[in-house]
Design a protein around this motif. Sequence first.
Motif: not given
Lengths: 696, 655
Positions: A616-634
């Motif tokens: 049910r959560g397959s639309h949530i992808k880890e990649q979508d939450y990283y910035s364009s550089n592939g970093e986890f930023r707020v």
Amino acid sequence: MAVKLLKSKTGEASSHKYETLLKLTILSLGAILSFSTRLFSVLRYESVIHEFDPYFNYRTTKFLAEEGYFAFHNWFDDRAWYPLGRIIGGTIYPGLMVTAAVFHYVLNFFNFLVDVRNVCVFLAPLFSSFTTIVTYLLTKELKNESAGLTAAVMIAIVPGYISRSVAGSYDNEGIAIFCMLLTYYFWIKAVKTGSIAWAAACSLAYFYMVSSWGGYVFLINLIPLHVFVLMVTGRFSHRIYVAYSTLYCIGTILSMQIPFVGFQPVQSSEHMLAFGVFGLAQILAFIDYLKSKLTQEQFDTLFHAVFSLFGIIVIGAVSVLLITGKISPWTGRFYSLLDPSYAKNNIPIIASVSEHQPTAWSSFYFDLQLLVFLFPVGLYVCFSNLNDANIFIILYGITSIYFAGVMVRLMLVLAPVMCIMGGIAVASLLGKYIKDIDQGSKSHEKKTVKGRDSQQSQSRRSEISMAFVGMLTFFMVMYAFHCTWVTSEAYSSPSIVLSARSYDGSLIIFDDFREAYYWLRMNTPPDAKIMSWWDYGYQITAMANRTILVDNNTWNNTHISRVGQAMASPEDKAYEIMRELDVDYVLVIFGGLTGYSSDDINKFLWMVRIGGSTDRGSHIKEQDYYSSNGEFRVDREGSQNMLNCLMYKMCYYRFGQMYTEGGKPTGYDRVRSAEIGNKDFELDVLEEAYTTEHWL
Amino acid sequence: MFLPAVDIRIRITGVKSWKVKNKSRAFWSGQFNVSNALLLSTVSSAQYSFCVAYTKVRMRALNVALFLCCLGVAICQQVEVEPLVIQHAERTIDISSQLVQISHKLKIENTGATGGKYVLFTVEPQLKSHLSFFGATLGKEGKGLRSTIVPLNSLTSALTYRIELPTPVTKGKTVDVEVETVYTRYIEPFPTEISQKDKQLVKYVGSHYLYSPYKVVKQTTKISMASKNIESFTKLKPFSQSDSSLTFGPYENIAPTSVSELTVHYENNSPFLTVTKLERVIEVSHWGNIAVEEKIEILHTGAKLKGSFSRFDYQREPNSGISSIKAFKTILPAAARDVYYRDDIGNISTSNMYVKHDSVELTLRPRFPLFGGWKTRYVIGYNLPSYEYLFADGSQYALKMRLLDHVFDTLVVDELVVKIILPEGSSDLKLKTPYEVRQLPRTLHFTYLDVTGRPVITLTKRNLVENHIQDFTLEYNFPRVYMLREPLVVILAFLVLFVTVLIYVRLDFSISSSKAAASKGGNSAVSETVLRRHGKRAGLYETFDTQLSKLKANKDASAYQAALKNLTQDHKAETQAINDIITKTRPESPELADSITELQKLDRGFWEVYIQYGQSLEKLVAGKMARPQFLEQDNQFNTKRDELAEKINKIIKTL
């Protein structure tokens, strides 16, 4: 005249008495030390339960103490895992709770009004002082009394064990280590004597172990392994046959009485080694019997025929059972033990727990210090004097060092064997060198007509021994200092109350966790449903007494995943999920203001991973939450998904207007050292119900 | 045993109210005190039998009384409104806090020919249920006046107090009476829900006129409020407004019980905090300590919080959440120590304590600020030295403490429960309370080292305010010998423990080894004699050593020979004696015999070694042996001797 003829026994007897007195003193001091060194947190903070799991244990203990065992056994907990609920009686190891409840009952029977919380807080230190005594007994069986005393004193303060047994850390491990060592002690006794009584005692101890910790699987694999190795090395004897058969039969039947264990001992793969070795033991004993009755040729023929037939039958049966699913495959945690990368790839929920991570090398030294170096020495001593018991401790040492390397948590299992080995090593080294010092001093006194050379070598030997003993003593003293330091600095904070030093050196206490939980307890309807990440589940049920969706007993992956999806979705989607789950309140922990680093934003990636791990959560992808550089930023460069998800919005709600640190713009997150990206927004579907003083 | 006594007490209370209705006071006055005393004290076990007898006599009298009362009710009205006139009434209504505190200054004149013994004071019907405290004093002297609730036929819906005057007011004379009343939870927030940034507005509804059964000639009313921010008020002339107070009147010649509604709608941000339940436990120990613990449940009864709570606004803007409560002060007795402040989930770290010379001031901050409708619960406890509160006369003790203590200013307590735990063995409990409270059945409390339990008195009362902070006195009997009871229990417990260990160590509980132990016991005599013999033999070896060294030094071979002869003889005798023992013990315990035989064998070897060494020494002395050769032999002798000695010692230890 070196040896004098004894005139009578009396002189010897009094020295024997002194020895006993000395032993008792050392042992009791060790036990008291192990109790008191664990009280740092109580003295520094208060008598409070620590961490997450202990809160659940505390809650169940309280229930048990108040309602009695049968109610406890049938307890269906509707406060957790809403709307599923959880059958407490059948899904926990009750040993810990029963132990605490019994202590509580006995004390109150004698009108010592100690409440359940205090019993729970002090149970772990109490059991660690018992552990000290058991370690002495065990090591005494393995080596001698002096090694036993050394090991006992070492285990009293070893940080690897203290980390799990400080006052307030009311968890299964606290008593399980005691049970484990007790079982080992009885096992060694049983192996040495071959008596059924010791083996029965061993199985009782094993039962206690099973009832208190899931780690009993280690035990039920180690003992058969020991037996197996003894068979291979040709040390199998009647003693071992008696001991193991008794232990396996009684132990298995007893362990099946625990509802949570049930039929696992005969069905699951984890227990198959024990079963196989049991069968093997029977066969070996039978072969021995036949050998004694038949001639060599007859025996050979029979052996070949029967062996091949039997082998085929066993392999066939096991494979049939495996296919039909009678024998369950290994559980995820067990796999991750054998293959450290397994969890990372397959089950995010297991990998997300910090204590299931592989151990860093530094933490070995941090937790064991001197023992790391003494361990090989002890191993050498054991090898140099190989017997049945020593083989056991060698096996225990080697397997546990592997497991401790795989999982941080299992450092706990390693710590006792490290202490035992260390004790053996120190005792044998000191024993050797102190003798030299003695002789050296004697030869000095004597000044006989011996040759000059020999005298000189004698004195040099004594000097070397002196230096060595001094060095070892120095190391031991360092060990004691290190242990105390580690205990006081690293392992004695209750994690529910945080403290920090302000600039002027005064102590600031962040009590926001309890502030929030107590607010929930007092000011929400009693049937309110609270959604939070599962880490806080046990604490909410225990302290806020409210219904929660998921908790630390991570038995339902899809449910947790659903919560993860809600946290990771944008507000409107999250609202749908929350309506579906019938949520009234949402609790998030945010450390951006105070600099508390293990907050929900830092755990957020796990929520995304777990949320995305189900259909049910397959639309949530880890990649979508990283910035364009592939970093986890707020900050501004974070991905849009990140900046608009529910978790982000809840944590940073109105944070954009807040000055946190001098010289920085508003909305500066002190944990991630960044100015947040999305500042002005309103919550549409939720409203801020309560925020604690330090915005945690 | 206590229960019947309580039962009687309740009955007497019932009679008391009857008595009031009946006007024949002379008949009852004698017994009034008695019943009152009974009311206030609970009959203890010692007095019980006396009481039963006494009550039986009284019961008959009560029946008669009952009859008379019925008659009385039928014939006459209960209380007459006497022809009094209030010449001047001055009311001060303080509504600056959550309480309504009204003080009345009344100048009363007797216009009739008779009466004047008492004054009636009525409380309006809508205020009746809110009344918490009523106190009347005589104007000039400030002397407290006795007042009782009476039913008034003409005003059944109101609550009427009869204030008894010390000296009757005769015709034409005046008397000044001051009446102090406190009402709780009467001021209502209006609107009832406010958001975080709003101020709290409340409404007070009263009357412009004094509600009295008498005619009031002239009266003024002054209302003081928390702020000058007044939304609206009823403008009945004449009135004046200044700052934060309103003055109404003077109004003249107002008829009895006339009402004119007065409403004030104003801002009041003072804390609207109510203690919904206060459980106070006082535990007395004769070892010098009184422990007090209070479990307090607090509710913010002001306007409820509407919408969300924003921490940001709360921290930024000083006016945000102005009606919320961040902290409050609790004043504890000066001697309080070991104060703790905690709740269900642990210690509350946000509190400060200031020790002043006459009190201990505690600033308590709940875990979270309290907004309207929010509640919290906490426990506060402290220890007091008993010498300040406990007074002794022989074995008679009196405990004098506050029934209710300060929690915060303008306190309102909905329900108070006080538990007093006395030491184990106290008896003859007599309680005097400053105001009427309900006593619950007595219980027993068990704590450390208790055997029979401690008596617990439980009192309860509803609707209290600060004026109720008064002392109670509890007298009881406690023989000093009982102080020793607890140490004795400890001593006894340890004694039992030690004796058990003693017995356990001394007795052998095992089943299987009992036979071996028995035979061992039988053999101990044998092994002892062997040991004795062996000891003598060891002595012989020591003499041998000295003889050898003598020979080495003096080189006197003949003397050595003579000594050797003696030694050989003695050694033989001892060895023979031991051999005899062996033959004797062999049939009984072959194991022991074996080990002794082994000992003998070793000893023979040992002896041989000595003899040989002696011979070579003789040779050396005689010059028949070279020195190096002798040294070699000397070494051999030493090692052999050590070896054998070790073996022998081993056997000796097992014997």
